[in-house]
Design a protein around this motif. Sequence first.
Motif, PDB file in Angstrom:
ATOM      1  N   ALA A  82     -11.369  -9.607  11.177  1.00 36.10           N
ATOM      2  CA  ALA A  82     -11.280 -10.217   9.849  1.00 36.10           C
ATOM      3  C   ALA A  82     -11.305  -9.137   8.760  1.00 36.10           C
ATOM      4  O   ALA A  82     -10.557  -9.225   7.774  1.00 36.10           O
ATOM      5  N   GLU A  83     -12.127  -8.123   8.926  1.00 38.22           N
ATOM      6  CA  GLU A  83     -12.195  -7.041   7.942  1.00 38.22           C
ATOM      7  C   GLU A  83     -10.884  -6.246   7.909  1.00 38.22           C
ATOM      8  O   GLU A  83     -10.395  -5.882   6.830  1.00 38.22           O
ATOM      9  N   ARG A  84     -10.344  -6.003   9.085  1.00 37.59           N
ATOM     10  CA  ARG A  84      -9.082  -5.259   9.142  1.00 37.59           C
ATOM     11  C   ARG A  84      -7.944  -6.074   8.515  1.00 37.59           C
ATOM     12  O   ARG A  84      -7.121  -5.535   7.784  1.00 37.59           O
ATOM     13  N   ARG A  85      -7.918  -7.376   8.820  1.00 36.39           N
ATOM     14  CA  ARG A  85      -6.903  -8.226   8.215  1.00 36.39           C
ATOM     15  C   ARG A  85      -7.024  -8.208   6.702  1.00 36.39           C
ATOM     16  O   ARG A  85      -6.031  -8.061   5.985  1.00 36.39           O
ATOM     17  N   ALA A  86      -8.252  -8.310   6.181  1.00 39.34           N
ATOM     18  CA  ALA A  86      -8.475  -8.301   4.729  1.00 39.34           C
ATOM     19  C   ALA A  86      -8.010  -6.976   4.119  1.00 39.34           C
ATOM     20  O   ALA A  86      -7.394  -6.966   3.046  1.00 39.34           O
ATOM     21  N   MET A  87      -8.292  -5.890   4.804  1.00 40.47           N
ATOM     22  CA  MET A  87      -7.830  -4.578   4.312  1.00 40.47           C
ATOM     23  C   MET A  87      -6.312  -4.544   4.227  1.00 40.47           C
ATOM     24  O   MET A  87      -5.746  -4.065   3.241  1.00 40.47           O
ATOM     25  N   LEU A  88      -5.664  -5.034   5.267  1.00 43.82           N
ATOM     26  CA  LEU A  88      -4.205  -5.020   5.298  1.00 43.82           C
ATOM     27  C   LEU A  88      -3.619  -5.949   4.235  1.00 43.82           C
ATOM     28  O   LEU A  88      -2.609  -5.633   3.607  1.00 43.82           O
ATOM     29  N   GLU A  89      -4.268  -7.108   4.028  1.00 45.23           N
ATOM     30  CA  GLU A  89      -3.785  -8.031   2.991  1.00 45.23           C
ATOM     31  C   GLU A  89      -3.898  -7.399   1.603  1.00 45.23           C
ATOM     32  O   GLU A  89      -2.981  -7.512   0.783  1.00 45.23           O
ATOM     33  N   GLN A  90      -5.024  -6.744   1.354  1.00 44.04           N
ATOM     34  CA  GLN A  90      -5.214  -6.085   0.061  1.00 44.04           C
ATOM     35  C   GLN A  90      -4.180  -4.973  -0.124  1.00 44.04           C
ATOM     36  O   GLN A  90      -3.574  -4.841  -1.184  1.00 44.04           O
ATOM     37  N   HIS A  91      -3.960  -4.200   0.924  1.00 44.87           N
ATOM     38  CA  HIS A  91      -2.984  -3.109   0.835  1.00 44.87           C
ATOM     39  C   HIS A  91      -1.568  -3.675   0.669  1.00 44.87           C
ATOM     40  O   HIS A  91      -0.772  -3.149  -0.114  1.00 44.87           O
ATOM     41  N   LEU A  92      -1.269  -4.758   1.370  1.00 46.45           N
ATOM     42  CA  LEU A  92       0.046  -5.387   1.239  1.00 46.45           C
ATOM     43  C   LEU A  92       0.282  -5.843  -0.200  1.00 46.45           C
ATOM     44  O   LEU A  92       1.381  -5.676  -0.740  1.00 46.45           O
ATOM     45  N   ALA A  93      -0.741  -6.398  -0.830  1.00 38.87           N
ATOM     46  CA  ALA A  93      -0.596  -6.826  -2.231  1.00 38.87           C
ATOM     47  C   ALA A  93      -0.257  -5.628  -3.118  1.00 38.87           C
ATOM     48  O   ALA A  93       0.601  -5.721  -4.008  1.00 38.87           O
ATOM     49  N   GLN A  94      -0.886  -4.484  -2.861  1.00 38.46           N
ATOM     50  CA  GLN A  94      -0.583  -3.271  -3.631  1.00 38.46           C
ATOM     51  C   GLN A  94       0.840  -2.794  -3.359  1.00 38.46           C
ATOM     52  O   GLN A  94       1.557  -2.391  -4.275  1.00 38.46           O
ATOM     53  N   VAL A  95       1.233  -2.841  -2.094  1.00 42.22           N
ATOM     54  CA  VAL A  95       2.584  -2.416  -1.722  1.00 42.22           C
ATOM     55  C   VAL A  95       3.615  -3.307  -2.406  1.00 42.22           C
ATOM     56  O   VAL A  95       4.600  -2.821  -2.979  1.00 42.22           O
ATOM     57  N   LEU A  96       3.399  -4.619  -2.379  1.00 49.11           N
ATOM     58  CA  LEU A  96       4.341  -5.547  -2.998  1.00 49.11           C
ATOM     59  C   LEU A  96       4.413  -5.350  -4.514  1.00 49.11           C
ATOM     60  O   LEU A  96       5.485  -5.447  -5.109  1.00 49.11           O
ATOM     61  N   ALA A  97       3.272  -5.057  -5.139  1.00 49.45           N
ATOM     62  CA  ALA A  97       3.269  -4.786  -6.581  1.00 49.45           C
ATOM     63  C   ALA A  97       4.076  -3.520  -6.877  1.00 49.45           C
ATOM     64  O   ALA A  97       4.835  -3.467  -7.849  1.00 49.45           O
ATOM     65  N   THR A  98       3.925  -2.517  -6.022  1.00 49.83           N
ATOM     66  CA  THR A  98       4.685  -1.276  -6.197  1.00 49.83           C
ATOM     67  C   THR A  98       6.171  -1.529  -5.992  1.00 49.83           C
ATOM     68  O   THR A  98       7.005  -1.032  -6.757  1.00 49.83           O
ATOM     69  N   VAL A  99       6.504  -2.314  -4.975  1.00 49.69           N
ATOM     70  CA  VAL A  99       7.914  -2.646  -4.716  1.00 49.69           C
ATOM     71  C   VAL A  99       8.497  -3.376  -5.921  1.00 49.69           C
ATOM     72  O   VAL A  99       9.607  -3.073  -6.377  1.00 49.69           O
ATOM     73  N   ASN A 100       7.746  -4.326  -6.478  1.00 47.87           N
ATOM     74  CA  ASN A 100       8.211  -5.071  -7.645  1.00 47.87           C
ATOM     75  C   ASN A 100       8.433  -4.132  -8.829  1.00 47.87           C
ATOM     76  O   ASN A 100       9.454  -4.216  -9.511  1.00 47.87           O
TER      77      ASN A 100
END
Length: 164
Positions: A82-100
């Motif tokens: 669960a912690e690893r998934r949360a880390m990846l979700e948070q990082h994905l949100a940052q990646v998507l913001a950067t892509v945008n």
Amino acid sequence: MASLLTIAEVAERTGLSAHTLRYYERAGLIAPVARAPGGQRRYAASDMEWIGFLLRLRDTRMPIGQMQAFARLRSEGNATAAERRAMLEQHLAQVLATVNAMQQAAQALQAKIGHYRGLEASLRNTPTPTPTPPRQGEDPHVPRDQSTLPAGPRQAARDRRASR
């Protein structure tokens, strides 16, 4: 793929240098790698899969500190899923913001490129104006629009002195 690979083989397949692979191990990104009887590292298929994932994280610009935290959680097993998934979700949100943000920047660049293409096309299609010869008594070195400007204070004083 062979069951165990040397550090040179892993370096060739991943594009990482042997130095970087050893650093990743010292930094805790890669678990200690099995060794041959002579002490040389031998990488298993599971090591290669993990290195591939680390490379993807690196490509997304995940900071090494976050990668280390993720690797530590991974080494603790499924209890940290669960912690690893949360880390990846948070990082994905940052990646998507950067892509945008990058997409918006790319659109702005495309618009500016279109502007300059249009400007270049209009310059190619507009005939170059031919200069008109100077009028009688006009200074040919002074642009026509400036020749009609009122004289400055010094020139006016010179003109007054000359007319005396």
